[in-house]
Every structure is written in structure tokens, then in C-alpha cells.
Scaffold this active site. Sequence first.
Site, PDB file in Angstrom:
ATOM      1  N   LYS A 293       1.720 -12.917   7.789  1.00 27.89           N
ATOM      2  CA  LYS A 293       1.288 -14.299   7.623  1.00 27.89           C
ATOM      3  C   LYS A 293      -0.191 -14.344   7.259  1.00 27.89           C
ATOM      4  O   LYS A 293      -0.590 -15.042   6.313  1.00 27.89           O
ATOM      5  CB  LYS A 293       1.548 -15.068   8.918  1.00 27.89           C
ATOM      6  CG  LYS A 293       1.591 -16.554   8.736  1.00 27.89           C
ATOM      7  CD  LYS A 293       1.933 -17.237  10.061  1.00 27.89           C
ATOM      8  CE  LYS A 293       3.406 -17.089  10.416  1.00 27.89           C
ATOM      9  NZ  LYS A 293       3.678 -17.381  11.823  1.00 27.89           N
TER      10      LYS A 293
ATOM     11  N   HIS B 189      34.438   6.932  14.831  1.00 26.84           N
ATOM     12  CA  HIS B 189      35.565   7.133  13.925  1.00 26.84           C
ATOM     13  C   HIS B 189      35.919   5.835  13.219  1.00 26.84           C
ATOM     14  O   HIS B 189      36.055   5.782  11.997  1.00 26.84           O
ATOM     15  CB  HIS B 189      36.770   7.660  14.724  1.00 26.84           C
ATOM     16  CG  HIS B 189      37.992   7.882  13.874  1.00 26.84           C
ATOM     17  ND1 HIS B 189      38.979   6.928  13.759  1.00 26.84           N
ATOM     18  CD2 HIS B 189      38.336   8.912  13.079  1.00 26.84           C
ATOM     19  CE1 HIS B 189      39.908   7.382  12.935  1.00 26.84           C
ATOM     20  NE2 HIS B 189      39.542   8.589  12.511  1.00 26.84           N
TER      21      HIS B 189
ATOM     22  N   ARG C 103      40.057  14.925   1.269  1.00 27.79           N
ATOM     23  CA  ARG C 103      40.467  15.606   2.502  1.00 27.79           C
ATOM     24  C   ARG C 103      41.982  15.684   2.561  1.00 27.79           C
ATOM     25  O   ARG C 103      42.651  14.653   2.540  1.00 27.79           O
ATOM     26  CB  ARG C 103      39.943  14.843   3.713  1.00 27.79           C
ATOM     27  CG  ARG C 103      38.462  15.006   3.907  1.00 27.79           C
ATOM     28  CD  ARG C 103      37.923  13.940   4.799  1.00 27.79           C
ATOM     29  NE  ARG C 103      38.051  12.646   4.141  1.00 27.79           N
ATOM     30  CZ  ARG C 103      37.375  11.572   4.500  1.00 27.79           C
ATOM     31  NH1 ARG C 103      36.558  11.614   5.508  1.00 27.79           N
ATOM     32  NH2 ARG C 103      37.537  10.438   3.850  1.00 27.79           N
TER      33      ARG C 103
ATOM     34  N   ARG D   4      39.411  19.671  -0.607  1.00 24.59           N
ATOM     35  CA  ARG D   4      39.148  20.563   0.527  1.00 24.59           C
ATOM     36  C   ARG D   4      40.470  20.996   1.147  1.00 24.59           C
ATOM     37  O   ARG D   4      41.303  20.159   1.513  1.00 24.59           O
ATOM     38  CB  ARG D   4      38.302  19.846   1.587  1.00 24.59           C
ATOM     39  CG  ARG D   4      38.049  20.734   2.796  1.00 24.59           C
ATOM     40  CD  ARG D   4      37.166  20.068   3.811  1.00 24.59           C
ATOM     41  NE  ARG D   4      37.871  19.008   4.517  1.00 24.59           N
ATOM     42  CZ  ARG D   4      37.272  18.201   5.394  1.00 24.59           C
ATOM     43  NH1 ARG D   4      35.988  18.316   5.629  1.00 24.59           N
ATOM     44  NH2 ARG D   4      37.964  17.273   6.010  1.00 24.59           N
TER      45      ARG D   4
ATOM     46  N   GLU E 291      28.558  23.987   6.177  1.00 24.91           N
ATOM     47  CA  GLU E 291      28.494  23.047   7.295  1.00 24.91           C
ATOM     48  C   GLU E 291      28.225  23.705   8.640  1.00 24.91           C
ATOM     49  O   GLU E 291      28.336  23.063   9.679  1.00 24.91           O
ATOM     50  CB  GLU E 291      29.773  22.200   7.354  1.00 24.91           C
ATOM     51  CG  GLU E 291      31.041  22.990   7.271  1.00 24.91           C
ATOM     52  CD  GLU E 291      32.288  22.125   7.082  1.00 24.91           C
ATOM     53  OE1 GLU E 291      32.240  20.939   7.423  1.00 24.91           O
ATOM     54  OE2 GLU E 291      33.287  22.651   6.586  1.00 24.91           O
TER      55      GLU E 291
ATOM     56  N   GLY F  31      28.416  19.817   3.831  1.00 23.30           N
ATOM     57  CA  GLY F  31      29.152  18.872   4.688  1.00 23.30           C
ATOM     58  C   GLY F  31      28.189  18.449   5.784  1.00 23.30           C
ATOM     59  O   GLY F  31      28.137  19.044   6.858  1.00 23.30           O
ATOM     60  N   THR F  32      27.429  17.417   5.499  1.00 23.84           N
ATOM     61  CA  THR F  32      26.300  17.112   6.388  1.00 23.84           C
ATOM     62  C   THR F  32      26.717  16.517   7.728  1.00 23.84           C
ATOM     63  O   THR F  32      25.926  16.538   8.667  1.00 23.84           O
ATOM     64  CB  THR F  32      25.293  16.178   5.684  1.00 23.84           C
ATOM     65  OG1 THR F  32      26.007  15.068   5.151  1.00 23.84           O
ATOM     66  CG2 THR F  32      24.575  16.909   4.566  1.00 23.84           C
ATOM     67  N   ASN F  33      27.935  15.993   7.821  1.00 22.84           N
ATOM     68  CA  ASN F  33      28.361  15.511   9.147  1.00 22.84           C
ATOM     69  C   ASN F  33      28.459  16.686  10.116  1.00 22.84           C
ATOM     70  O   ASN F  33      27.857  16.695  11.181  1.00 22.84           O
ATOM     71  CB  ASN F  33      29.729  14.824   9.079  1.00 22.84           C
ATOM     72  CG  ASN F  33      29.686  13.507   8.329  1.00 22.84           C
ATOM     73  OD1 ASN F  33      28.618  12.998   8.030  1.00 22.84           O
ATOM     74  ND2 ASN F  33      30.856  12.976   8.013  1.00 22.84           N
TER      75      ASN F  33
HETATM   76  P1  ADP Z   1       6.733 -19.358  12.055  1.00 27.28           P
HETATM   77  O1  ADP Z   1       6.308 -17.954  11.998  1.00 27.28           O
HETATM   78  O2  ADP Z   1       7.690 -19.672  13.141  1.00 27.28           O
HETATM   79  O3  ADP Z   1       7.113 -19.896  10.709  1.00 27.28           O
HETATM   80  P2  ADP Z   1       4.254 -20.742  11.655  1.00 27.28           P
HETATM   81  O4  ADP Z   1       2.990 -20.296  12.270  1.00 27.28           O
HETATM   82  O5  ADP Z   1       4.422 -20.447  10.221  1.00 27.28           O
HETATM   83  O6  ADP Z   1       5.422 -20.180  12.519  1.00 27.28           O
HETATM   84  O7  ADP Z   1       4.299 -22.285  11.810  1.00 27.28           O
HETATM   85  C1  ADP Z   1       5.094 -23.147  12.537  1.00 27.28           C
HETATM   86  C2  ADP Z   1       5.005 -24.508  11.890  1.00 27.28           C
HETATM   87  O8  ADP Z   1       3.705 -25.043  12.035  1.00 27.28           O
HETATM   88  C3  ADP Z   1       5.272 -24.459  10.399  1.00 27.28           C
HETATM   89  O9  ADP Z   1       5.992 -25.579  10.015  1.00 27.28           O
HETATM   90  C4  ADP Z   1       3.881 -24.505   9.809  1.00 27.28           C
HETATM   91  O10 ADP Z   1       3.880 -25.029   8.523  1.00 27.28           O
HETATM   92  C5  ADP Z   1       3.142 -25.392  10.795  1.00 27.28           C
HETATM   93  N1  ADP Z   1       1.711 -25.090  10.803  1.00 27.28           N
HETATM   94  C6  ADP Z   1       1.137 -23.925  11.091  1.00 27.28           C
HETATM   95  N2  ADP Z   1      -0.206 -23.971  10.952  1.00 27.28           N
HETATM   96  C7  ADP Z   1      -0.497 -25.240  10.565  1.00 27.28           C
HETATM   97  C8  ADP Z   1      -1.707 -25.919  10.245  1.00 27.28           C
HETATM   98  N3  ADP Z   1      -2.863 -25.277  10.285  1.00 27.28           N
HETATM   99  N4  ADP Z   1      -1.626 -27.191   9.884  1.00 27.28           N
HETATM  100  C9  ADP Z   1      -0.431 -27.822   9.832  1.00 27.28           C
HETATM  101  N5  ADP Z   1       0.746 -27.248  10.125  1.00 27.28           N
HETATM  102  C10 ADP Z   1       0.734 -25.951  10.481  1.00 27.28           C
HETATM  103 MG    MG Z   2       6.251 -20.181   9.230  1.00 21.88          MG
HETATM  104 MG    MG Z   3      33.636  19.563   8.255  1.00 20.72          MG
END
Ligand code: ADP
Ligand code: MG
Ligand code: MG
Length: 903
Positions: A34, A480, A590, A646, A773, A794-796
Site C-alpha cells: 500500500k 492418494h 502405468r 512402465r 527413483e 521418478g521424483t515421487n
Molecule cells: P484495506 O487494506 O482494508 O483496503 P485501506 O487502508 O485501504 O484498508 O482503507 C480502508 C478504507 O478507508 C478504504 O475505503 C480507503 O479508501 C479509506 N481510506 C483510507 N485512507 C483514507 C484517507 N486518508 N482518506 C479517506 N479515506 C481513506
Molecule cells: Mg484498501
Molecule cells: Mg516409482
Amino acid sequence: MVVDGTSDLAIEPMVHSFGDGRASSVDRNLLGGKGSGLAEMSRLGIPVPPGLTITTDVCNAYFSDQRRFPSELADQVLLGLKQIEDISGATFGDSSNPLLLSVRSGARVSMPGMMDTILNLGLNDETAEGLANATGNARFAYDSYRRFVQMYGDVVMGVGKLTETDHDPFEVILNAKKSARNIQHDTDFSESDLRELVVEFKELIVLRSGESFPEDVTEQLWGAIGAVFESWETPRAVSYRSMNGYSSDWGTAVNVQAMVFGNFGNDSGTGVLFTRNPSTGENRLFGEYLINAQGEDVVAGIRTPQPLLRESGTSSGGNSLEELMPEVFAELAKACDLLETSFHDMQDIEFTMQQGKLWILQARSGKRSGAAMVKICADLVEEGILSQSDALNRLDPNQLNEMLHPVFKQPIEHEVIASGLAAAPGAAVGVVVFSPTDVARLVSEGSDVILVRDETSPEDIDGMNLAKGILTARGGMTSHAAVVARGMGLPCVTGCNDLRIDYKNSRFSIEGADGTLVVKEGDVISIDGGTGEVILGAAPLMEAVPPAEYDKIMTWVDASRSLKIRANADTPDDARKAREFGAEGIGLCRTEHMFFGSDRIHSVRKMILAGDNVERINALEELLPHQREDFTGILRAMSGFPVTIRLLDPPLHEFLPQSRSEIEHLAVALNISVTELTSRVHALEEVNPMLGHRGVRLAVTYPEIYEMQTRAIIEAACDLTSEGVDVEPEIMIPLVGLGSELEQLRALVQETATTVLLERGCAIDFLVGTMIEVPRACVVAGEISEHADFFSFGTNDLTQTTFGFSRDDVGKFLPDYLEKGILVSDPFVQIDRPGVGGLIVQAVEAGRKQKPNLKMGICGEHGGDPSSIYFCHSIGLDYVSASPYRVPIARLAAAQAAIEFSI
Ligand code: ADP
Ligand code: MG
Ligand code: MG
């Protein structure tokens, strides 16, 4: 300059900043997915609210120092905060113009189980009032405040549901207020309702946690940062990591970012979108949004979201973003194009509009179906966004599988009653049956059947083959049932531990929160081998049709690879299937599966239990025509391609009768007493069948078995040649560990073949080779190669014999090995490169030294595993052999290996 011994010369900052067209780093491992996405977008000039990212290193430092923040961190965060304040023009904690923040977790890969985001951090009684005054929008200020107290109370202070079936206590208060005011939506709350909610939420927090909600904004911030780090070690996050093989050393980053407000009024809103359709791949924005909403309101489904695009021909009422806010929409569409061309992939985007201004809050590669993956890849090449080889590298080989099996229509509306391991992909619906014999009976009556067993074994093959899907209570991904199902292209769920199977009463039960669910023979269930879900009733299916671009992509794939791809197939049907999927031969046919057929198992048993050679030869003569027919079928289906057959491999006792009635029947046929027969059966029992009288050892004792099989192969080949069919049989002797073993058996095969060819007056080219094997074979591969035209690893078994692990029992301890990091992956799934791989390399080198043209390949489960295929390419094997349904995957993986090697 004096440098003290402890300080690091090149110190990596603990905090990186982004915003206003800049970013101090975009390193994904350091900033998390992120954080690095936000930083990259900022550099691209895409509007993202300014923020800072605390690196994943800090997370690791926090845990290695008894959950304490490094001492320098506070100053660096302050510095970053100052930058956010400068860019946004608001001040954190200021009572007249307060800066509000979001605090978001983010590891290098997206991971469920991590902390929920906290929005609107920095509000307290004073700043809320300030925000109300500064914006002239008190309703908005108190809506933000109540959301913040709710999220902080839940996520940081742990005030949530008490049990699985409990309701969220904040929602309970919200709903009570809605009914008291007689309103439907949270957008209908008045300012004073929202003020009251803040007070009520705070009371709830004190009541439940014993602590009061912190009014101090700095305390709020550090509470939230600590909660993000802590979420890295929650049981859900830990188990998700171990399931996916992610390292716990990666750590999570923390993103602290200025808020933008989608809940400011009716010129504001929030939404999510994919830049292309994630199910079909169609190049058209796909998403929805909500007016006057914040955060996850869209996903949470609190109101019905509105469409992004104008829907032609429908009465959407003109409420699409395209119609309502055409300028924002145009800017959004432009940002999507820029993101796709910069990140070279379809994107999944979160956005927010505040008073008509667009902000992008997240962008990442979007998850997609197998079909969409193929279409998007072909389109991106066409559009010049990706080169052909980059496009192929981005395809996930395992996802190709999805397209070849029927799938359930999503969302599944039926009840999911249990889940196990997603052992073989695909969706199946059928009536529950507990024995392979019953499968045959019900199928002959026209039913679709799901075979439910504790586990399966080789004698269940026929029943399994007729079933639509397999469900087992025990066993792992290489049990199996799993291996056979994948080979057959059957959906399969294994290790479904919640099933209690009661064979006696033909039913299984599942203990649930609200009692015991009993499913009886004949009841209908559905299983999803792609997710491991077991569903009560018949969930609707749809045929997965590969998208039109599939063939195009596979042409690129085949042009890029050098490894040949063969299939493991025992029947003409499997062979034909394999050819359809693009196999260039059979790497392992087989013969023991042929021996289980109902029309010959009786002769097989007579052969095994024969009192003397004459009896044995008579029984083998009964088998000869059947075997010839088997080989004719399979060689014909593979005309123009090599077929490695085989000779008999398993210990003989596997074929023996189990039930009293079968034993009695056989005693009559052999003209001996039941007691005599029982004692012969006992004599064949072995302490360690896997290491026992099997493979080439059988033929050392009973050469007439391999003689009969060779005769059947060569006769079939002669018959077909005279019809003009192009045959390339390769006769393979299993389990050889000594040069002298192969020398003797090769002579037997050669003599038999020569005899048949003379009888028939026919000339056929065929090869004689061996399966490698056991470790000894690898060590003396040079000597063995003198008698071999080819090696098939025959890697298994080679994995079993190298580790001394029994594949069928490995489920008892392998999970511990993986959890404790003693092994990083299951060696039965991914070739163990240092050990098993080392032996293979040794054998390849010794073999090639002796015979430069020695043909070499692998068969076994690893032949369909992308990372193992990469290894096979790297050591110069000629081919890999995979189960038919994995042939397309293997083709792609081989292409990816070749591309990576050529860079
Ligand atoms: P996730 O990983 O669960 O997606 P996020 O951190 O991306 O979590 O965000 C959760 C929600 O909050 C999302 O809808 C995101 O757009 C919103 N959000 C996160 N940061 C902000 C921000 N700075 N302003 C407005 N909305 C935000
Ligand atoms: Mg998000
Ligand atoms: Mg065998």
C-alpha cells in the site's frame, strides 16, 4: 570524524514521506504494497493525500525489542507529520483547523488478518468543534467523530463482538438510534443524533474495556501505530502467512495519511473500481461508488452503491458517476489509464471525492479470474503496454487450470457446511456415496456421484474414475485421493477434518455451532476443489469456456519454451485429453492401473498366487490379449508421439483379494482350499512394501511378467504399424538401482522384442530405459546409462527414498516441519533442490558424460509444478511429464523458465 562502534553508517530512515508529487522511496519490501503504491502514485502526479510510511524494518525492531518503538521513531514521525501539515495546511490536534489522519497497515503482499484501517484520527471534543467551525459543516464533523470513536474503540481498544453469533455492539447502538428516530440510513442522522452517538460510544468503551477513549491526539496516534504492528502477530495473520509460505520476517508497514472526506455532503463520495472487468477481462471500467460516504461503506453494503458507468439501455436513473459528476469521472478514467501504463497491469483502485475533487487512495494489481487473466494479458500486449515475454511472465500458471474445469456460479447462495484442502480444482455436484462399488451402481443408474471417504487407496481407482468429485476426511495435498483426482481432472477436497464418516450407517456428520448436521447416502452436496468448500445441495454450475485469447497466448507460450511437455496417462481417454491440452507424448503410462480392470483382476490374482511357473505362465497368457489391447489403444491415441510404458511396479499384494467372498471365488478358480489360499496371501505380505518386492525386483524373480508385457507392447506396435499408425514405444523398467539389474532386464526385453518382431516380420524402433527413483541409481548413473536409452526421474519415489519419508504418512509431521521452518516447502510438491535435485544433477551429468544423447525427463507430481519445471529447464532436461490437466500449466511454466533464463 569519530564513529562510535554501534552506529550504522548508512542508516535507512524509519519513516518515508509522500505527497505533492514527491516520495522519498517506493521500495515495496520496505514500505509494503500500500505504501509503495501511494508513493509511486504521488511521483506520477496522481492526486493522493500526503502521508508518511513507517517501514517494515521498524515492525521487526518493535518485535525484537519487547514490543517497544525504537527511540528515534518519535522524532522521525513528527518530522513526517510536519510535512503533511505543510502540504495540507491543517495542524494535527489544532482546535481551529485540525488535521485528521488515517492509519493503515500494509505488508509487502496484501494479507487478510491485518488491522482494519482507522479513519479520522485526531478528533476529540475540542477538535471536533474546531472542524465543525472551520468547515461550517457540523453534521460532517460529528459524523466523522462518531466513525472515529467507533473504529478506534473496535480496532485499538478491542471493543467488539463477544461471540461469533453476537452483534457488533456499536452497530447495536446505531440501530437503536435509527429506530428511535425512525430513520433508515446513517446519512439521515442529524447533527445532534451524531453528538449523542459519540457520547454513547465512549460510554460503551469504558464499560467494556475499563479504559476511557483517549482525548489526547498524540496518544491516539501511537495507540493506532502499535495496533498495526500488533496485528502482524494475530493468529489469523500468522496462519495466513504459514498457509501461503510468507515469511514472518517481512513485517508490516504503517501508513499515516491526511484524510480526505467522502462524507462531506452530496458533492462528495467514495468508491472502488477495477480498470478492467475482473471476471471477463473486458477493457471497461468496472466499479461502484456511494455519495456522502466514507471508507469501506461501499464494500460493507450499508446502502446500495451506484454504478460508475452510464448503463446503456437500462433505467439506472442517471445516477452513475459518469452522468452525475462527468468531470470527476473523466479525471478518474485518465488516472486509470496512467496507472495501467505505469504499472503495466490491470489495477484495483480506491478513490474518494471531496467537494468535487478526486483523490486516489489505493492502487494495486487487481485479482482476476483465470479467463480474465488470459484476456487481459493478450490485450495489454496488443495495446503496447506489455511485451510478449513480460506478459507471459505475469501469467499465473496455476490459474490456467481454472479455465479448464466447470465452476460454480458466484456468489454461492447455498450453505457451506465444511471446508478442507483445495486439492484438485473444479466444481462438482452429486449424491453422496461412501464406497467405490456404490459409485459404479449409482452411476449406472444415471446419477452424478461424489465419493466421500476417510481416504482412498489404489483399489478405489475405478470408483473414483466414475465419480464427479472426491471428498476425503483425511489426507493432504499429495494424498492418494489428491494425486489421482488431479490426474483424472476431477475436483477434489481432502483433509476435511470436520467430517465424521460413519460407513456402517452410510452417513457423515459435522458438529456445528447449532448442532450436528447429518448427511446421508443419496443426499446431494457440491464441492469446490478450487477453494476446498463443501456445500449442501446443488450449487449451480457453469462450464468454464476458455476466452478467445487462450489459443493466441498458448501459441506464444509454445514458441518461447524449449522443454517438451508430456503427460502421465494410463488410458486412451487420458491420452486423448492430454493431446487436446497440448501434450507432446506420454512420459509415464502405468501398467498397474490396467491390472485393476474388472475383466482382468481375476487373471492377475491367479498369476500372483500361482503355485508354480506353469500356472503363472497360463495366467499371464490370459492377460496378454488384454494388455495388447491396452497398449494398442494408448499408442494409437498418441500416434506420432513417444509413449513411455512402465512395466509392472507395485508390490503384488496390492492386487490381492480382501473380502471373504473374493477369496472363496479365487480358491475355486485356483483349485485350492481357502486355507491354502489364505496362507499364500499371507506369504506375500511385506513389512515395508514400499521398499519391498516391487519394480525391477519383481522381474528378477518372475521374468515372465515383463516378458508378457514386452510382448504385448511390441505386438501392439506391429499391429498399428501395419495399419500405418506412427508408434514410438519406450519401454521403462522401474526402481533400478544397479547397472547389472538393468543389464539383465534389458537383455530380456530385447530378446522378447526380437522374437516378436521375427514372428511378425516387422521392424519397429523402440527404446529401453529406466526410471531413476532410488538414490543409488543417481550415484551410479554412469554405469546404468550404459544399458539405457533414456532416464526418467521418478521424483515421487526419489523424494521418498532420498528423505526416507513415506509419502502416505508425511501428513503427520510435515506440517510441523513447515511451521518450524525446518523445511520451507513440501518436497512432494516442489522438488527439494539441494537434496533430491542434487542427486538428479549428479545423474544427469554422469549419464550425459557416458551418452551425450541420453534422453532425460521427469515424471511424477513435480512435472506439473511450476517451480520444479523451472529447475528441470535449468539443468537441461529434455521434457517434463505432468498429469493431463496440468499440461497447459507446464507449457506456460516451461516458457516462463526459458524467458527468465534468456534474460
Ligand atoms: P484495506 O487494506 O482494508 O483496503 P485501506 O487502508 O485501504 O484498508 O482503507 C480502508 C478504507 O478507508 C478504504 O475505503 C480507503 O479508501 C479509506 N481510506 C483510507 N485512507 C483514507 C484517507 N486518508 N482518506 C479517506 N479515506 C481513506
Ligand atoms: Mg484498501
Ligand atoms: Mg516409482
